[in-house]
Design a protein around this motif. Structure first.
Motif, PDB file in Angstrom:
ATOM      1  N   ALA A 118      58.123  45.147  57.863  1.00 34.46           N
ATOM      2  CA  ALA A 118      57.688  43.953  57.133  1.00 34.46           C
ATOM      3  C   ALA A 118      57.236  42.868  58.113  1.00 34.46           C
ATOM      4  O   ALA A 118      56.210  42.205  57.890  1.00 34.46           O
ATOM      5  CB  ALA A 118      58.810  43.449  56.236  1.00 34.46           C
ATOM      6  N   LYS A 119      57.980  42.698  59.190  1.00 36.87           N
ATOM      7  CA  LYS A 119      57.618  41.692  60.209  1.00 36.87           C
ATOM      8  C   LYS A 119      56.290  42.063  60.863  1.00 36.87           C
ATOM      9  O   LYS A 119      55.438  41.191  61.098  1.00 36.87           O
ATOM     10  CB  LYS A 119      58.729  41.588  61.257  1.00 36.87           C
ATOM     11  N   GLU A 166      53.829  43.794  59.510  1.00 39.25           N
ATOM     12  CA  GLU A 166      52.774  43.511  58.534  1.00 39.25           C
ATOM     13  C   GLU A 166      52.491  42.012  58.468  1.00 39.25           C
ATOM     14  O   GLU A 166      51.338  41.588  58.359  1.00 39.25           O
ATOM     15  CB  GLU A 166      53.150  44.054  57.161  1.00 39.25           C
ATOM     16  N   GLU A 167      53.546  41.201  58.543  1.00 43.51           N
ATOM     17  CA  GLU A 167      53.380  39.738  58.530  1.00 43.51           C
ATOM     18  C   GLU A 167      52.589  39.276  59.744  1.00 43.51           C
ATOM     19  O   GLU A 167      51.669  38.456  59.634  1.00 43.51           O
ATOM     20  CB  GLU A 167      54.759  39.076  58.496  1.00 43.51           C
ATOM     21  N   ALA A 206      48.974  40.226  59.390  1.00 44.80           N
ATOM     22  CA  ALA A 206      48.293  39.346  58.436  1.00 44.80           C
ATOM     23  C   ALA A 206      47.965  38.003  59.083  1.00 44.80           C
ATOM     24  O   ALA A 206      46.872  37.456  58.881  1.00 44.80           O
ATOM     25  CB  ALA A 206      49.158  39.154  57.194  1.00 44.80           C
ATOM     26  N   GLN A 207      48.892  37.460  59.879  1.00 45.35           N
ATOM     27  CA  GLN A 207      48.650  36.192  60.560  1.00 45.35           C
ATOM     28  C   GLN A 207      47.521  36.311  61.571  1.00 45.35           C
ATOM     29  O   GLN A 207      46.750  35.388  61.775  1.00 45.35           O
ATOM     30  CB  GLN A 207      49.918  35.711  61.271  1.00 45.35           C
TER      31      GLN A 207
END
Length: 120
Positions: free
Chosen positions: A93-94, A96-97, A100-101
């Motif tokens: 999840a981190k 993917e975050e 995205a950033q």
């Protein structure tokens, strides 16, 4: 029965290869408990006595403690596995975050972070 001198075990390494009844010397008097001497001079084992002895050995050898120890180890390993699975989900999840950033799009065919299902 081994402690009473009724049986002799031949052990090689960690394995028992042979269990034999002890021959009683002539005129030795009463045979040991659980062993009967037949008229032909052969020894016959009383299986009721043998069964009681084996039961005593199994129940007195710490078997419940061993089972309890193995169960605790299995629970520890399951908890550790579940913790690693949870940490993997958080790391994905981190990642993917961060992607995205940074404006990085996932590669074609890439799947979203997997969530672990229920474990057996």
């Amino acid at each position: 029965m081994e402690r009473d001198g009724e049986l002799v075990r031949e052990i090689r390494g960690k394995r028992t290869y042979r269990i034999t009844a002890v021959d009683l010397p002539a005129g030795s008097g009463e045979p040991a408990s659980g062993v009967l001497e037949t008229p032909a001079g052969r020894l016959q084992v009383d299986y009721d006595v043998l069964a009681r002895y084996l039961f005593r050995e199994l129940t007195g050898s710490g078997t419940p403690a061993v089972i309890q120890e193995l169960t605790a180890e299995q629970q520890r390993i399951a908890a550790e596995r579940d913790d690693y699975a949870r940490r993997l989900v958080l790391a994905r999840a981190k990642l993917e975050e961060l992607r995205a950033q940074a404006g990085i799009t996932p590669a074609p065919g890439a799947s979203s972070p997997a969530r672990p299902g229920p474990r057996r």
